[in-house]
Design an enzyme around this catalytic site. Structure first.
Site, PDB file in Angstrom:
ATOM      1  CG  HIS A   1      13.614  -8.430  -6.847  1.00 37.46           C
ATOM      2  ND1 HIS A   1      13.153  -8.250  -8.143  1.00 37.46           N
ATOM      3  CD2 HIS A   1      12.509  -8.681  -6.107  1.00 37.46           C
ATOM      4  CE1 HIS A   1      11.837  -8.376  -8.166  1.00 37.46           C
ATOM      5  NE2 HIS A   1      11.418  -8.618  -6.947  1.00 37.46           N
TER       6      HIS A   1
ATOM      7  CB  THR B   1      -2.124   2.129   5.654  1.00 37.86           C
ATOM      8  OG1 THR B   1      -2.259   0.694   5.618  1.00 37.86           O
ATOM      9  CG2 THR B   1      -3.140   2.708   6.605  1.00 37.86           C
TER      10      THR B   1
END
Ligand code: HEM
Length: 421
Positions: A153, A336
């Site tokens: 970001h 996972t």
């Protein structure tokens, strides 16, 4: 015109600061004015493998994630000579930059590693990378996931210049971190802690916040892959002086983006469609708020419009139930959730992904082929991911050359505020 439309949409969104409206990305065509790329960046060629970095924890710390896999510490010795450290003697810092119109900058495709090198702090702060790694190592798996997203970001809005780290100072100028896509970012405290330790050890005006963030994203990948995925991260970034909330929506892809929008968005940052698919593999870790895939913009839990696996869909319906309007969170990878591996691509193929943007990768020939290839070979994906992270870390970077040219850049002392504050 497209810019104007984006600005109007953003104005309409200004009231939406609460996490509960985090899915209100609001603009169904969120990637405006993307220029076409005339010359795509050359492929990144990783530097030759190098010997392990010195890594001596100074503070007592929890055991490493995988005692079972005694993999050697990551190679880390710069292969390129590092540039001279920033000289404190440099006359005066560049003048403060005060923008008059906080409108989104036109996306500029950047060269692959503009002035960045591996081992940049070898002389000026030799333990900088070790310090970041030590601090990241002590963070939770969730925060580590947050750090990888934070890096992404940062780089997609104004380049990798730590603009995402700036706090609000002027009540009339909200920063990037208050933009809708950034409300769920996490890991800021880790950057603060690493930066504080580096300042103590090496002094001010040496290591940029943008580089601390890039190292942290790299190291989070390392720990979440059970010390398997490690790479040299180039450095030499300078920090920017400004940060605008209204630049987030036009630059960060929303979870309901189509494959064409995703391609265009990444291309506007100088990244290829294959790199876009490669980096999306980061959705093998971390969490999402239900509002990111269950809203009027993205109705992923509606069986009549969504291709999501029915078992996952009903599980998500349960997990997202809320009596009091809380925006619950769910893991991105059901099996996972804290492991960096190529499981994400298997999830895309089995329709077990959260976002439209994940599912959209199967909607074009080139991206679906890339998904299949990555699903098939973890090793190949890992190599591509390492290279793509370095390339992402070079987007529109500000460097010492800009500093010497008196551009509005600096090495921030506190990552949350500019030095002149
Ligand atoms: C391809 C376009 C992408 C879109 C549309 C997208 C969108 C999202 C959304 C909506 C979330 C959930 C936010 C929330 O509700 O809390 C998320 C989480 C996440 N994204 Fe992406 N993302 C994209 C690409 C990437 C890339 C390139 C990376 C890093 C290389 C990345 C790393 C992550 C991580 C690690 C999380 C979990 C964060 C956490 O647990 O705090 N994403 N993404």
């Amino acid at each position: 015109m497209a810019k104007l439309a984006a600005v109007l949409t953003l104005i309409a969104l200004l009231g939406c600061a609460a996490r509960t409206c985090q899915a209100e990305y609001g603009n169904p065509t969120p990637v405006p004015s993307i220029p076409s790329i005339t010359s795509p960046p050359p492929p990144y060629t990783p530097t030759t493998p190098s010997p392990p970095p010195p890594y001596t924890p100074t503070t007592p710390s929890p055991p490493p994630p995988t005692p079972a896999t005694p993999s050697p510490p990551p190679p880390y010795i710069p292969t390129t000579p590092s540039p001279p450290p920033p000289t404190p003697a440099t006359p005066s810092p560049p003048p403060p930059y005060t923008p008059t119109t906080p409108s989104p900058p036109p996306p500029i495709p950047s060269p692959p590693t503009k002035g960045l090198v591996v081992g940049y702090y070898q002389q000026s702060c030799p333990r900088a990378e070790d310090i970041v790694r030590e601090v990241v190592r002590d963070a939770s798996a969730g925060i580590m996931a947050g750090l990888i997203r934070l890096f992404f970001h940062d780089c997609f809005v104004r380049g990798c210049d730590a603009s995402v780290l700036l706090d609000q100072v002027d009540p009339n100028s909200p920063p990037e971190k208050l933009g809708v896509p950034n409300l769920s970012l996490r890991g800021f405290e880790v950057i603060d802690a690493a930066k504080a330790r580096i300042e103590k050890e090496c002094g001010s005006d040496v290591v940029s916040c943008a580089d601390v963030l890039a190292f942290a994203g790299r190291d989070a990948t390392y720990f979440l892959s059970n010390k398997k995925v490690y790479f040299n991260m180039t450095a030499g970034r300078y920090d920017g002086l400004v940060s605008f909330k209204n630049e987030t929506l036009p630059n960060l892809p929303p979870p309901f983006a189509t494959v064409d929008q995703l391609k265009a968005n990444f291309a506007s940052k100088g990244l290829t469609a294959d790199e876009m698919v490669t980096l999306s593999g980061a959705h093998t870790i971390g969490i999402s708020h239900c509002s990111s895939f269950n809203s009027s913009f993205s109705d992923r839990l509606n069986p009549s419009t969504s291709d999501m696996d029915p078992t996952l869909m009903s599980s998500l319906r349960e997990q997202c139930k809320s009596d009091n309007g809380t925006d619950n969170t769910v893991v991105q990878d059901i099996n996972t959730p804290n492991k960096v591996d190529n499981k994400y691509y298997k999830n895309v193929l089995s329709h077990e992904v959260l976002f439209d943007s994940d599912a959209a990768l199967m909607k074009a020939d080139d991206t679906s082929a890339a998904v299949r290839a990555n699903a098939k070979d973890n090793g190949v994906w890992e190599e591509k991911f390492k290279a793509a992270m370095v390339r992402m870390g070079a987007i529109e970077v500000k460097t010492r050359t800009d500093f010497l040219d008196r551009a509005p850049v600096e090495i921030r002392r506190n990552c949350r505020v500019v030095n002149s504050h």
